[in-house]
Design a protein around this motif. Structure first.
Motif, PDB file in Angstrom:
ATOM      1  N   ALA A 110      -3.891   8.310  -0.429  1.00 28.18           N
ATOM      2  CA  ALA A 110      -3.853   7.085  -1.230  1.00 28.18           C
ATOM      3  C   ALA A 110      -3.279   7.355  -2.613  1.00 28.18           C
ATOM      4  CB  ALA A 110      -5.257   6.503  -1.356  1.00 28.18           C
ATOM      5  N   ASP A 160       0.870  -1.170   0.000  1.00 27.38           N
ATOM      6  CA  ASP A 160       0.000   0.000   0.000  1.00 27.38           C
ATOM      7  C   ASP A 160       0.910   1.224   0.000  1.00 27.38           C
ATOM      8  OD1 ASP A 160      -2.611   1.259   0.181  1.00 27.38           O
ATOM      9  OD2 ASP A 160      -2.052   1.824   2.220  1.00 27.38           O
ATOM     10  N   GLU A 165      -2.941  -2.107   3.470  1.00 29.04           N
ATOM     11  CA  GLU A 165      -3.717  -0.969   3.956  1.00 29.04           C
ATOM     12  C   GLU A 165      -3.845  -0.958   5.481  1.00 29.04           C
ATOM     13  OE1 GLU A 165      -7.946   1.304   3.115  1.00 29.04           O
ATOM     14  OE2 GLU A 165      -7.295  -0.297   1.755  1.00 29.04           O
ATOM     15  N   SER A 187      -0.636   0.561   6.794  1.00 27.36           N
ATOM     16  CA  SER A 187      -0.549   2.010   6.589  1.00 27.36           C
ATOM     17  C   SER A 187      -1.489   2.762   7.528  1.00 27.36           C
ATOM     18  CB  SER A 187      -0.812   2.383   5.126  1.00 27.36           C
ATOM     19  OG  SER A 187      -2.108   2.041   4.722  1.00 27.36           O
ATOM     20  N   TRP A 188      -2.680   2.224   7.754  1.00 32.16           N
ATOM     21  CA  TRP A 188      -3.618   2.897   8.669  1.00 32.16           C
ATOM     22  C   TRP A 188      -3.074   2.869  10.092  1.00 32.16           C
ATOM     23  CZ3 TRP A 188      -6.567   6.590   9.529  1.00 32.16           C
ATOM     24  CH2 TRP A 188      -7.365   6.648  10.663  1.00 32.16           C
ATOM     25  N   ARG A 233       1.214   5.410   0.122  1.00 27.82           N
ATOM     26  CA  ARG A 233       0.539   6.642   0.540  1.00 27.82           C
ATOM     27  C   ARG A 233       1.521   7.795   0.431  1.00 27.82           C
ATOM     28  NH1 ARG A 233      -5.035   5.637   1.948  1.00 27.82           N
ATOM     29  NH2 ARG A 233      -5.039   3.388   1.813  1.00 27.82           N
ATOM     30  N   GLU A 263      -7.219   9.010   3.665  1.00 27.78           N
ATOM     31  CA  GLU A 263      -7.668   8.622   2.323  1.00 27.78           C
ATOM     32  C   GLU A 263      -7.106   9.547   1.243  1.00 27.78           C
ATOM     33  OE1 GLU A 263      -8.912   5.858   1.266  1.00 27.78           O
ATOM     34  OE2 GLU A 263      -8.990   5.149   3.331  1.00 27.78           O
TER      35      GLU A 263
END
Length: 96
Positions: free
Chosen positions: A89, A2, A67, A70-71, A4, A86
């Motif tokens: 992303a 993921d 994800e 990353s969160w 970001r 978000e």
């Protein structure tokens, strides 16, 4: 994986790297080690814009395992809200 992209406060780099190294940040520089002490640290972190729009904070591209990873990093280290998360992303086609 993921990916970001977030702007990171310049003062963070000053604190973690020292003033001279922070002032010398450049596009494409690997700064993964700067985030080594973070909870759920990123797999990779690279400066994509050393000086953000209008002379602002450095813009960093982060690579995470997925994800959830990353969160976890964004919420625990950056105290980030879901809407801001978000916005960071990145579509895999955008990655250099």
């Amino acid at each position: 994986m993921d990916i970001r992209r977030f702007d990171i406060n310049f003062d963070f780099f000053m604190d973690m790297m020292g003033p001279e190294a922070a002032q010398a940040l450049k596009d494409g520089q690997d700064v993964t080690e700067v985030f080594a002490e973070d909870i759920a640290r990123p797999v990779k972190a690279v400066i994509i814009e050393a000086e953000g729009p209008g002379g602002g904070n450095p813009y960093v591209e982060f690579t995470f395992l997925d994800e959830d990873h990353s969160w976890e990093w964004a919420s625990l280290n950056m105290d980030m809200e879901p809407d801001d998360y978000e916005v960071g992303a990145v579509d895999e086609e955008e990655v250099a």
